[in-house]
Design an enzyme around this catalytic site. Structure first.
Site, mmCIF file in Angstrom:
data_model
loop_
_atom_site.group_PDB
_atom_site.id
_atom_site.type_symbol
_atom_site.label_atom_id
_atom_site.label_comp_id
_atom_site.label_asym_id
_atom_site.label_seq_id
_atom_site.Cartn_x
_atom_site.Cartn_y
_atom_site.Cartn_z
ATOM 1 N N ASN A 8 0.961 -1.163 -0.033
ATOM 2 C CA ASN A 8 0.153 -0.086 0.003
ATOM 3 C C ASN A 8 0.849 1.127 0.133
ATOM 4 O O ASN A 8 1.660 1.529 1.003
ATOM 5 C CB ASN A 8 -0.917 -0.164 1.177
ATOM 6 C CG ASN A 8 -1.908 1.318 1.455
ATOM 7 O OD1 ASN A 8 -1.780 1.995 0.567
ATOM 8 N ND2 ASN A 8 -2.293 1.259 2.417
ATOM 9 N N HIS A 92 -9.880 0.973 5.215
ATOM 10 C CA HIS A 92 -8.627 0.875 5.610
ATOM 11 C C HIS A 92 -8.654 1.983 6.881
ATOM 12 O O HIS A 92 -9.224 3.015 6.831
ATOM 13 C CB HIS A 92 -7.469 1.476 4.735
ATOM 14 C CG HIS A 92 -5.899 1.623 5.156
ATOM 15 N ND1 HIS A 92 -5.369 2.672 5.971
ATOM 16 C CD2 HIS A 92 -5.055 0.591 4.968
ATOM 17 C CE1 HIS A 92 -4.310 2.202 6.313
ATOM 18 N NE2 HIS A 92 -3.960 1.071 5.807
ATOM 19 N N GLU A 161 -5.801 -5.440 10.381
ATOM 20 C CA GLU A 161 -4.765 -4.200 10.593
ATOM 21 C C GLU A 161 -4.961 -3.580 11.985
ATOM 22 O O GLU A 161 -5.630 -2.617 11.683
ATOM 23 C CB GLU A 161 -4.593 -3.322 9.238
ATOM 24 C CG GLU A 161 -4.221 -3.980 8.042
ATOM 25 C CD GLU A 161 -3.583 -3.089 7.275
ATOM 26 O OE1 GLU A 161 -2.467 -3.120 6.632
ATOM 27 O OE2 GLU A 161 -4.206 -1.908 7.003
HETATM 28 P P1 PGA Z 1 2.377 -0.041 7.696
HETATM 29 O O1 PGA Z 1 1.337 0.055 7.062
HETATM 30 O O2 PGA Z 1 3.214 -1.273 7.182
HETATM 31 O O3 PGA Z 1 3.299 1.360 7.256
HETATM 32 O O4 PGA Z 1 2.258 -0.161 9.084
HETATM 33 C C1 PGA Z 1 0.211 -1.043 6.658
HETATM 34 C C2 PGA Z 1 -0.969 -0.415 6.031
HETATM 35 O O5 PGA Z 1 -1.473 0.491 6.471
HETATM 36 O O6 PGA Z 1 -1.454 -1.279 5.173
#
Ligand code: PGA
Length: 252
Positions: A8, A92, A161
């Site tokens: 992402n 998200h 997440e």
């Molecule tokens: P990060 O983000 O790996 O920077 O923690 C993950 C995401 O938001 O998909």
């Protein structure tokens, strides 16, 4: 099942550097004969008609639930169709918590893109205060993030997440991930990714957790060499790949 590796980009990479990144990943997949599913979600200003190997998919980080219309600052499906984009991230945490999307907004978007047959990567996860309140509260919070979401949809990938782990450098522990993923999988039989501060050097341990079908990576995926290492590790998953070191500052 082959592990899924997703990057992402969030609000990072320009049109030029996105093209370089995607070309390099694509060439790597062609040369290495790796057939894991790889997804990249660039900024929408970088969309283009990328020629990619079958297992490399370009998706949208967000779009509005409309073909077109008067929605200042939003993309409609005509803008995705222009580049053949049929994959979208929905729910998200940054859209929920920074940009204020409610569960109702998220469900509306989900149902719109489901009706169009998009591959949906659906994100959910609890903030720190909910985690601190305990497992029952955490699961209760998570189940609410499935309100209005058809979990029988064929083209669905889930991504757990935890908000407190995103962009903080503090990943959930493998025990935390194992606990939550087991609970989710019991109810929902869909590919389930983990996301939140995944790094090159923690990737294999996370992928070895039962019920983890892949990862959704932000920060640590933005350097193409590191993302290629992640793809390599996910494909190999052996003692040698486990030894691959991180090379981003702070990723010790
Ligand atoms: P990060 O983000 O790996 O920077 O923690 C993950 C995401 O938001 O998909």
């Amino acid at each position: 099942m082959k592990k899924i590796i997703a990057s992402n980009f969030k609000t990072n990479h320009t049109r030029k550097s996105t093209k370089e990144f995607i070309d390099e990943v694509n060439n790597y997949l062609l040369e290495s004969d790796i057939d894991n599913d790889v997804l990249i979600f660039p900024a929408s200003s970088s969309f283009d008609t990328f020629e990619t190997k079958e297992n490399l998919t370009i998706g949208a980080q967000n779009a509005y639930h409309a073909k077109n219309g008067s929605y200042t600052g939003e993309l409609g499906t005509i803008h995705l169709d222009e580049f053949g984009i049929k994959t979208i991230l929905i729910g998200h945490s940054e859209r929920r918590h920074i940009l204020g999307e409610s569960q109702k907004d998220v469900a509306l978007k989900y149902n719109y893109y489901k009706a169009l047959g998009y591959k949906i990567v659906y994100c959910f996860g609890e903030p720190l205060e909910v985690k601190q309140a305990g497992l029952t509260e955490t699961l209760g919070y998570i189940w609410e993030q499935f309100d209005g979401i058809d979990l029988n949809y064929d083209n669905l990938i889930l991504a757990y997440e935890p908000v407190w782990a995103i962009g903080t450098g503090v990943s959930a522990t493998t025990e935390d991930i194992a606990t939550i993923h087991k609970k989710i999988k019991k109810k929902i039989d869909k590919p389930l990714l983990y996301g939140g501060s995944v790094k090159v050097c923690t990737l294999q341990d996370i992928l070895e957790v039962p019920n983890v079908d892949g990862v959704l990576v932000g920060t640590a995926s933005w350097i193409v060499d590191d993302f290629k290492k992640m793809i390599y590790i996910a494909n190999k998953m052996d003692a040698n790949s486990k030894q691959i070191k991180c090379n981003i500052e702070g990723e010790k």
